[in-house]
Design an enzyme around this catalytic site. Structure first.
Site, PDB file in Angstrom:
ATOM      1  N   THR A  79       0.822  -1.213   0.000  1.00 59.72           N
ATOM      2  CA  THR A  79       0.000   0.000   0.000  1.00 59.72           C
ATOM      3  C   THR A  79       0.858   1.266   0.000  1.00 59.72           C
ATOM      4  OG1 THR A  79      -1.442   1.296   1.461  1.00 59.72           O
ATOM      5  CG2 THR A  79      -0.091  -0.338   2.533  1.00 59.72           C
ATOM      6  N   ASP A  80       0.273   2.366  -0.457  1.00 64.65           N
ATOM      7  CA  ASP A  80       0.982   3.657  -0.387  1.00 64.65           C
ATOM      8  C   ASP A  80       1.074   4.168   1.055  1.00 64.65           C
ATOM      9  OD1 ASP A  80      -1.695   4.347   0.006  1.00 64.65           O
ATOM     10  OD2 ASP A  80      -1.715   5.969  -1.468  1.00 64.65           O
ATOM     11  N   GLU A  81       0.300   3.555   1.962  1.00 62.29           N
ATOM     12  CA  GLU A  81       0.268   4.067   3.343  1.00 62.29           C
ATOM     13  C   GLU A  81       1.611   3.878   4.058  1.00 62.29           C
ATOM     14  OE1 GLU A  81      -3.388   3.341   5.439  1.00 62.29           O
ATOM     15  OE2 GLU A  81      -4.484   3.069   3.575  1.00 62.29           O
TER      16      GLU A  81
ATOM     17  N   TYR B  52      -1.677  -0.554  10.985  1.00 63.16           N
ATOM     18  CA  TYR B  52      -1.817  -1.211   9.678  1.00 63.16           C
ATOM     19  C   TYR B  52      -0.615  -0.891   8.790  1.00 63.16           C
ATOM     20  CZ  TYR B  52      -3.225  -1.680   4.767  1.00 63.16           C
ATOM     21  OH  TYR B  52      -3.249  -1.971   3.425  1.00 63.16           O
TER      22      TYR B  52
ATOM     23  N   LYS C 136       2.397  -3.305   7.245  1.00 63.35           N
ATOM     24  CA  LYS C 136       2.665  -3.476   5.808  1.00 63.35           C
ATOM     25  C   LYS C 136       4.104  -3.045   5.486  1.00 63.35           C
ATOM     26  CE  LYS C 136       0.254  -4.629   2.902  1.00 63.35           C
ATOM     27  NZ  LYS C 136      -0.125  -5.961   2.344  1.00 63.35           N
TER      28      LYS C 136
HETATM   29  P1  NAD Z   1      -9.457  -7.428   2.202  1.00 58.89           P
HETATM   30  O1  NAD Z   1      -9.444  -7.198   3.671  1.00 58.89           O
HETATM   31  O2  NAD Z   1     -10.697  -7.157   1.412  1.00 58.89           O
HETATM   32  O3  NAD Z   1      -9.045  -8.939   1.887  1.00 58.89           O
HETATM   33  C1  NAD Z   1      -8.025  -9.606   2.573  1.00 58.89           C
HETATM   34  C2  NAD Z   1      -8.195 -11.096   2.327  1.00 58.89           C
HETATM   35  O4  NAD Z   1      -7.138 -11.773   3.026  1.00 58.89           O
HETATM   36  C3  NAD Z   1      -9.522 -11.665   2.856  1.00 58.89           C
HETATM   37  O5  NAD Z   1     -10.111 -12.499   1.891  1.00 58.89           O
HETATM   38  C4  NAD Z   1      -9.107 -12.448   4.102  1.00 58.89           C
HETATM   39  O6  NAD Z   1      -9.946 -13.565   4.349  1.00 58.89           O
HETATM   40  C5  NAD Z   1      -7.693 -12.878   3.723  1.00 58.89           C
HETATM   41  N1  NAD Z   1      -6.867 -13.134   4.910  1.00 58.89           N
HETATM   42  C6  NAD Z   1      -6.736 -12.345   6.016  1.00 58.89           C
HETATM   43  N2  NAD Z   1      -5.913 -12.926   6.908  1.00 58.89           N
HETATM   44  C7  NAD Z   1      -5.508 -14.103   6.351  1.00 58.89           C
HETATM   45  C8  NAD Z   1      -4.631 -15.137   6.777  1.00 58.89           C
HETATM   46  N3  NAD Z   1      -4.027 -15.088   7.976  1.00 58.89           N
HETATM   47  N4  NAD Z   1      -4.433 -16.189   5.959  1.00 58.89           N
HETATM   48  C9  NAD Z   1      -5.025 -16.253   4.737  1.00 58.89           C
HETATM   49  N5  NAD Z   1      -5.882 -15.299   4.302  1.00 58.89           N
HETATM   50  C10 NAD Z   1      -6.118 -14.237   5.089  1.00 58.89           C
HETATM   51  O7  NAD Z   1      -8.226  -6.571   1.643  1.00 58.89           O
HETATM   52  P2  NAD Z   1      -8.038  -5.841   0.244  1.00 58.89           P
HETATM   53  O8  NAD Z   1      -8.551  -4.458   0.367  1.00 58.89           O
HETATM   54  O9  NAD Z   1      -8.522  -6.711  -0.847  1.00 58.89           O
HETATM   55  O10 NAD Z   1      -6.452  -5.752   0.203  1.00 58.89           O
HETATM   56  C11 NAD Z   1      -5.674  -6.801  -0.367  1.00 58.89           C
HETATM   57  C12 NAD Z   1      -4.209  -6.426  -0.299  1.00 58.89           C
HETATM   58  O11 NAD Z   1      -3.981  -5.213  -0.996  1.00 58.89           O
HETATM   59  C13 NAD Z   1      -3.715  -6.192   1.142  1.00 58.89           C
HETATM   60  O12 NAD Z   1      -2.424  -6.737   1.246  1.00 58.89           O
HETATM   61  C14 NAD Z   1      -3.696  -4.672   1.273  1.00 58.89           C
HETATM   62  O13 NAD Z   1      -2.709  -4.265   2.196  1.00 58.89           O
HETATM   63  C15 NAD Z   1      -3.368  -4.254  -0.149  1.00 58.89           C
HETATM   64  N6  NAD Z   1      -3.865  -2.931  -0.554  1.00 58.89           N
HETATM   65  C16 NAD Z   1      -5.179  -2.593  -0.368  1.00 58.89           C
HETATM   66  C17 NAD Z   1      -5.641  -1.348  -0.808  1.00 58.89           C
HETATM   67  C18 NAD Z   1      -7.090  -0.945  -0.668  1.00 58.89           C
HETATM   68  O14 NAD Z   1      -7.446   0.195  -1.003  1.00 58.89           O
HETATM   69  N7  NAD Z   1      -7.976  -1.809  -0.242  1.00 58.89           N
HETATM   70  C19 NAD Z   1      -4.749  -0.454  -1.407  1.00 58.89           C
HETATM   71  C20 NAD Z   1      -3.411  -0.839  -1.576  1.00 58.89           C
HETATM   72  C21 NAD Z   1      -2.989  -2.081  -1.153  1.00 58.89           C
HETATM   73  P1  TYD Z   2     -10.646   3.954   4.467  1.00 56.70           P
HETATM   74  O1  TYD Z   2     -11.639   3.519   3.426  1.00 56.70           O
HETATM   75  O2  TYD Z   2     -10.718   3.316   5.816  1.00 56.70           O
HETATM   76  O3  TYD Z   2      -9.198   3.813   3.824  1.00 56.70           O
HETATM   77  P2  TYD Z   2      -7.734   4.307   4.401  1.00 56.70           P
HETATM   78  O4  TYD Z   2      -7.853   4.691   5.804  1.00 56.70           O
HETATM   79  O5  TYD Z   2      -6.925   3.062   4.217  1.00 56.70           O
HETATM   80  O6  TYD Z   2      -7.325   5.425   3.502  1.00 56.70           O
HETATM   81  O7  TYD Z   2     -10.814   5.521   4.677  1.00 56.70           O
HETATM   82  C1  TYD Z   2     -10.668   6.428   3.587  1.00 56.70           C
HETATM   83  C2  TYD Z   2     -10.756   7.828   4.162  1.00 56.70           C
HETATM   84  O8  TYD Z   2     -12.091   8.046   4.662  1.00 56.70           O
HETATM   85  C3  TYD Z   2      -9.841   8.062   5.347  1.00 56.70           C
HETATM   86  O9  TYD Z   2      -9.367   9.409   5.299  1.00 56.70           O
HETATM   87  C4  TYD Z   2     -10.743   7.874   6.555  1.00 56.70           C
HETATM   88  C5  TYD Z   2     -12.082   8.356   6.049  1.00 56.70           C
HETATM   89  N1  TYD Z   2     -13.287   7.695   6.635  1.00 56.70           N
HETATM   90  C6  TYD Z   2     -14.350   8.474   7.092  1.00 56.70           C
HETATM   91  O10 TYD Z   2     -14.326   9.723   7.039  1.00 56.70           O
HETATM   92  N2  TYD Z   2     -15.450   7.828   7.596  1.00 56.70           N
HETATM   93  C7  TYD Z   2     -15.527   6.468   7.688  1.00 56.70           C
HETATM   94  O11 TYD Z   2     -16.550   5.939   8.202  1.00 56.70           O
HETATM   95  C8  TYD Z   2     -14.431   5.682   7.191  1.00 56.70           C
HETATM   96  C9  TYD Z   2     -14.466   4.188   7.255  1.00 56.70           C
HETATM   97  C10 TYD Z   2     -13.336   6.339   6.676  1.00 56.70           C
END
Ligand code: NAD
Ligand code: TYD
Length: 351
Positions: A132-134, A157, A161
């Site tokens: 992630t960019d975080e 988190y 990561k």
């Molecule tokens: P998500 O929470 O929707 O999915 C995570 C999946 O991992 C789930 O299906 C869960 O069951 C599985 N999982 C969790 N713990 C596990 C374990 N111990 N063993 C096996 N499986 C397990 O997450 P997402 O949003 O789809 O993110 C996927 C990846 O992409 C993550 O690594 C996250 O850090 C990265 N990412 C997410 C975003 C975003 O905006 N959502 C952005 C950049 C990077």
């Molecule tokens: P989120 O979807 O949790 O992603 P991330 O924290 O990984 O960027 O949140 C996106 C943005 O929205 C973040 O600045 C937090 C804000 N947010 C709210 O304002 N209200 C909410 O209920 C949630 C879940 C997030």
């Protein structure tokens, strides 16, 4: 090359889009989806491809060392695309240790198994870590995260990561494990669990419930359509250079409050409500602890080196996303029953 591929976290939001793309685009690959099916994993996300001959689901935990070793011995993977993680910042504030366990230990277990089963014969092998960019921390009003930006994670988190990214690079440098990392901005689209901002807001607007906006809604995120992220992962997996990091982003920054207002307008239109109706649900609530102000990705390297670019304008992607949620009420009902209610009341009742 890369004939048998392990995709971890394939039942989650982004993972399910990656699994579908690989199963459909590469019929000659064998795709093994390993997922623990935590609250965030849902096999309904993949019901359209579940019977494809090149796809197999395995339920299991990436932190279980002997299970992972057995899995590698059984399938003899050529490639790993690692997405399994605990992914929600608010949950990481409530329970940091769960994030350290899955995101740090789980990644280390997979790295170790890859090294062990590839036995230093790395021809045609690749460990692709999705991050992630975080990890880069928080920006002020100006500037972008590039691949050279120093890591500065601020939440449990992002710290977990960042740590997992460091282990990936440590295995690359120490053992020459062929590895690539990508760091992506916030994703949106179908199958997104409704604890994250966009699906939570759609769900609440539809049900005439308050839409919680943290602080003053001034925080900025850079949003990318999830299918564009999956395409970027495909491109990097096949064409990326080993040992490199690639940033992925949409050049699409939005203040949370502006995004929510746009979403309210789209929802009014789709639900045939009078303009301004949904926006009345916006409720400012207590800010997230340590809330990063701004994320913005510079994805020039990926664009110039590998030719990837986002395919959708944000308004178009957001409208498609709203349409998907309105057409998939059953999915939303399933994922918001049970444990979701407990999480929601813990997170929001106290605010
Ligand atoms: P998500 O929470 O929707 O999915 C995570 C999946 O991992 C789930 O299906 C869960 O069951 C599985 N999982 C969790 N713990 C596990 C374990 N111990 N063993 C096996 N499986 C397990 O997450 P997402 O949003 O789809 O993110 C996927 C990846 O992409 C993550 O690594 C996250 O850090 C990265 N990412 C997410 C975003 C975003 O905006 N959502 C952005 C950049 C990077
Ligand atoms: P989120 O979807 O949790 O992603 P991330 O924290 O990984 O960027 O949140 C996106 C943005 O929205 C973040 O600045 C937090 C804000 N947010 C709210 O304002 N209200 C909410 O209920 C949630 C879940 C997030």
């Amino acid at each position: 090359m890369h004939n048998t591929i392990l995709i971890t976290g394939g039942a989650g939001f982004i993972g399910s889009h990656v699994v579908r793309l690989f199963v459909k685009n590469y019929p000659h690959y064998q795709i093994i989806n390993l997922d623990a099916l935590t609250y965030a994993g849902n096999l309904e996300n993949l019901k359209d491809i579940k019977d494809q001959p090149n796809y197999k689901f395995v339920k299991g935990d990436i932190t279980d060392e002997s299970f992972i070793d057995e899995l590698f011995a059984t399938y003899k993977f050529d490639g790993v695309i690692h997405l399994a993680a605990e992914s929600h910042v608010d949950r990481s504030i409530m329970d940091p240790l769960a994030f350290i366990k899955t995101n740090v230990m789980g990644t280390a277990v997979l790295l170790n198994a890859s090294r062990k089963y590839w036995k230093d014969n790395y021809e045609g092998k690749l460990f692709y870590h999705v991050s992630t960019d975080e990890v880069y921390g928080s920006l002020g009003e100006e500037g972008f995260f590039t691949e050279q930006t120093a890591y500065d994670p601020r939440s449990p988190y992002s710290a977990s990561k960042a740590s997992s990214d460091h282990f990936v690079m440590a295995y690359y440098h120490t053992y020459h494990l062929p590895a690539i990392i990508s760091n992506c901005s916030n994703n949106y689209g179908s199958n997104h669990f409704p604890e994250k901002l966009i699906p939570l807001a759609i769900h609440n607007i539809k049900n005439n419930k308050p839409v919680p906006v943290y602080g003053k809604g001034e925080n900025v995120r850079d949003w990318l359509f999830v299918e564009d992220h999956a395409r970027a992962i495909d491109t990097i997996f096949h064409k990326g250079r080993v040992g490199e990091t690639y940033n992925i982003g949409g050049f699409n920054e939005w203040k949370n409050i502006d995004l929510i207002n746009l979403l309210c307008m789209i929802m009014d239109k789709k639900l045939q409500r009078a303009p301004g109706t949904s926006a009345q649900l916006i409720t400012f609530v207590k800010d997230r602890a340590g809330h990063d102000l701004r994320y913005a990705i510079d994805a020039t390297k990926l664009n110039k080196e590998l030719g990837w670019e986002p395919s959708l304008q944000f308004e178009e992607g957001l409208e498609k996303t709203v349409e998907w949620y309105l057409a998939n009420e059953e999915w939303l009902e399933h994922v918001t029953s049970g444990a979701y209610q407990d999480y929601y009341s813990d997170q929001y009742q106290k605010r």
